[in-house]
Design a protein around this motif. Sequence first.
Motif, PDB file in Angstrom:
ATOM      1  N   PHE A  26       0.842  -1.202   0.000  1.00 31.07           N
ATOM      2  CA  PHE A  26       0.000   0.000   0.000  1.00 31.07           C
ATOM      3  C   PHE A  26       0.883   1.260   0.000  1.00 31.07           C
ATOM      4  CE2 PHE A  26      -2.312  -3.381   2.248  1.00 31.07           C
ATOM      5  CZ  PHE A  26      -3.532  -3.394   1.584  1.00 31.07           C
ATOM      6  N   ASP A  28       2.108   4.977  -0.114  1.00 30.28           N
ATOM      7  CA  ASP A  28       1.429   6.276  -0.027  1.00 30.28           C
ATOM      8  C   ASP A  28       2.425   7.436   0.041  1.00 30.28           C
ATOM      9  OD1 ASP A  28       2.384   6.184   2.539  1.00 30.28           O
ATOM     10  OD2 ASP A  28       0.427   6.187   3.522  1.00 30.28           O
ATOM     11  N   GLY A  48      -6.738  -0.655  -8.281  1.00 33.30           N
ATOM     12  CA  GLY A  48      -7.439   0.507  -7.724  1.00 33.30           C
ATOM     13  C   GLY A  48      -8.394  -0.025  -6.662  1.00 33.30           C
ATOM     14  N   GLU A  49      -9.707   0.048  -6.963  1.00 34.76           N
ATOM     15  CA  GLU A  49     -10.680  -0.521  -6.016  1.00 34.76           C
ATOM     16  C   GLU A  49     -11.193  -1.877  -6.500  1.00 34.76           C
ATOM     17  OE1 GLU A  49     -13.573   2.436  -4.913  1.00 34.76           O
ATOM     18  OE2 GLU A  49     -12.008   3.822  -4.311  1.00 34.76           O
ATOM     19  N   LYS A  65      -1.255  -1.502  -4.373  1.00 37.70           N
ATOM     20  CA  LYS A  65      -2.494  -0.710  -4.285  1.00 37.70           C
ATOM     21  C   LYS A  65      -2.146   0.707  -3.814  1.00 37.70           C
ATOM     22  CE  LYS A  65      -7.064  -0.720  -2.113  1.00 37.70           C
ATOM     23  NZ  LYS A  65      -7.624   0.117  -3.164  1.00 37.70           N
ATOM     24  N   PRO A  66      -2.016   1.638  -4.781  1.00 37.41           N
ATOM     25  CA  PRO A  66      -1.613   3.001  -4.419  1.00 37.41           C
ATOM     26  C   PRO A  66      -2.635   3.671  -3.494  1.00 37.41           C
ATOM     27  CG  PRO A  66      -1.425   2.645  -6.785  1.00 37.41           C
ATOM     28  CD  PRO A  66      -2.196   1.490  -6.227  1.00 37.41           C
ATOM     29  N   CYS A  67      -2.125   4.341  -2.450  1.00 35.53           N
ATOM     30  CA  CYS A  67      -3.016   4.957  -1.456  1.00 35.53           C
ATOM     31  C   CYS A  67      -2.750   6.457  -1.314  1.00 35.53           C
ATOM     32  CB  CYS A  67      -2.831   4.272  -0.114  1.00 35.53           C
ATOM     33  SG  CYS A  67      -3.454   2.592  -0.136  1.00 35.53           S
ATOM     34  N   GLY A  87      -5.385   7.444  -4.890  1.00 35.26           N
ATOM     35  CA  GLY A  87      -6.141   6.524  -4.038  1.00 35.26           C
ATOM     36  C   GLY A  87      -7.511   7.028  -3.646  1.00 35.26           C
ATOM     37  N   SER A 114     -11.227   3.899  -8.279  1.00 35.79           N
ATOM     38  CA  SER A 114     -10.364   4.942  -7.732  1.00 35.79           C
ATOM     39  C   SER A 114     -10.013   5.969  -8.800  1.00 35.79           C
ATOM     40  CB  SER A 114      -9.078   4.316  -7.193  1.00 35.79           C
ATOM     41  OG  SER A 114      -8.333   3.784  -8.270  1.00 35.79           O
TER      42      SER A 114
END
Length: 345
Positions: A26, A28, A48-49, A65-67, A87, A114
Amino acid sequence: MRSIQQCSMQGFNSFKVKAVTPTIYFPDSLADLHQLAADKVTSFYILGEGSNTLFIDQQAPVIIKPCFLGICVDELEDTYHVSVGAGENWHNLVNFCIAQGINGLENLALIPGSVGAAPVQNIGAYGVELSDFCYEVEYFDLHSKQLHRLSKEQCQFTYRGSIFKKSLHGRAIITKVVLSFPKQWQANLSYHGLDHLPFSATAKQVMDQVVKVRRQKLPDPATLPNAGSFFKNPVVSSTKAAQLKRDYPDIPSYPQADGNVKLAAGWLIEQAGLKGYTQNGVGVHENQALVLVSYQYNNGQEILNLAHYVQQKVLARFDVLLLPEVRLITKYGEKEFAELTSRTC
Ligand code: EPU
């Protein structure tokens, strides 16, 4: 960086498929992205989602999963620039903009997913596409280990496509999307379902109508797992379209700027007799044939089998080849439909 080992993806995809990834990361911050590059994480899928993704195997690849969060508005003389972390949730962004009096995204309300996924497939609905408002996309390149920015033109947007599905596939992690909204705004009511709204309709009224139509037509993934349109609307030559029009005078067809003609995949599937069709716990939705649904939280292979069946039926009836809009992910990473369907019945 936050990560989970042996993580079930069931809560991370709208088909609710139970694939397990060895690791989900994740990121960020820029430092997290550098760490991914340094760790030589090379075989992975960026999620994404999970609203446009089908996991085929019980094992998923490594997931990133980019946040990146945050929305920042810059007011210029005749335009708003809105910079959004990848995100952020897309529909929350649409709501935020309309509440701030920044108009333009109302036709794209309630699209699941997302913000970072939006440019990848150039999301679109009701006569509007992301590319209409995209100003710039920022991404981290795992090869050069640097942040880059692409203008709208450099993103090479097409119908449900962009450079992120082509030359930058597998190396670009989108961190931020910058959208540009002219203050001078005119509602886009051209699409059926919106065309009864008055010319003076506000952006909020258009958004409410889009939400209403989508809720009527499209199943809610929270109660009936699905990924929206499973197939892309096929584009055929004008000669082929004219031939189909002769045989099927009611066929919906949308002439494109390049002379080709876009057809409605949902119509083709319905006319092939498949609307509401079910097999092995998965099916073609009864209100919108373009949507495949999973009644029993099946594995992805059953949905892939159904997609292949639908493709073959439509091909046999109309001689038109449907291709998925949904991304197909095996334990080895993303694959093309044709590569996978040799594995189906
Ligand atoms: N149609 C049928 N039967 C069906 C579905 C559609 O006959 O089961 C006909 C409709 O009557 C209409 C035509 O097909 O004449 C087109 O249908 P619609 O306007 O509902 O749009 P669509 O082409 O099915 C596209 C997008 C949707 C988007 C809508 C509205 C694609 C692949 N899908 O669907 O996007 O919401 O237009 O703009 O381009 C998504 O991508 O997940 C998605 C839902």
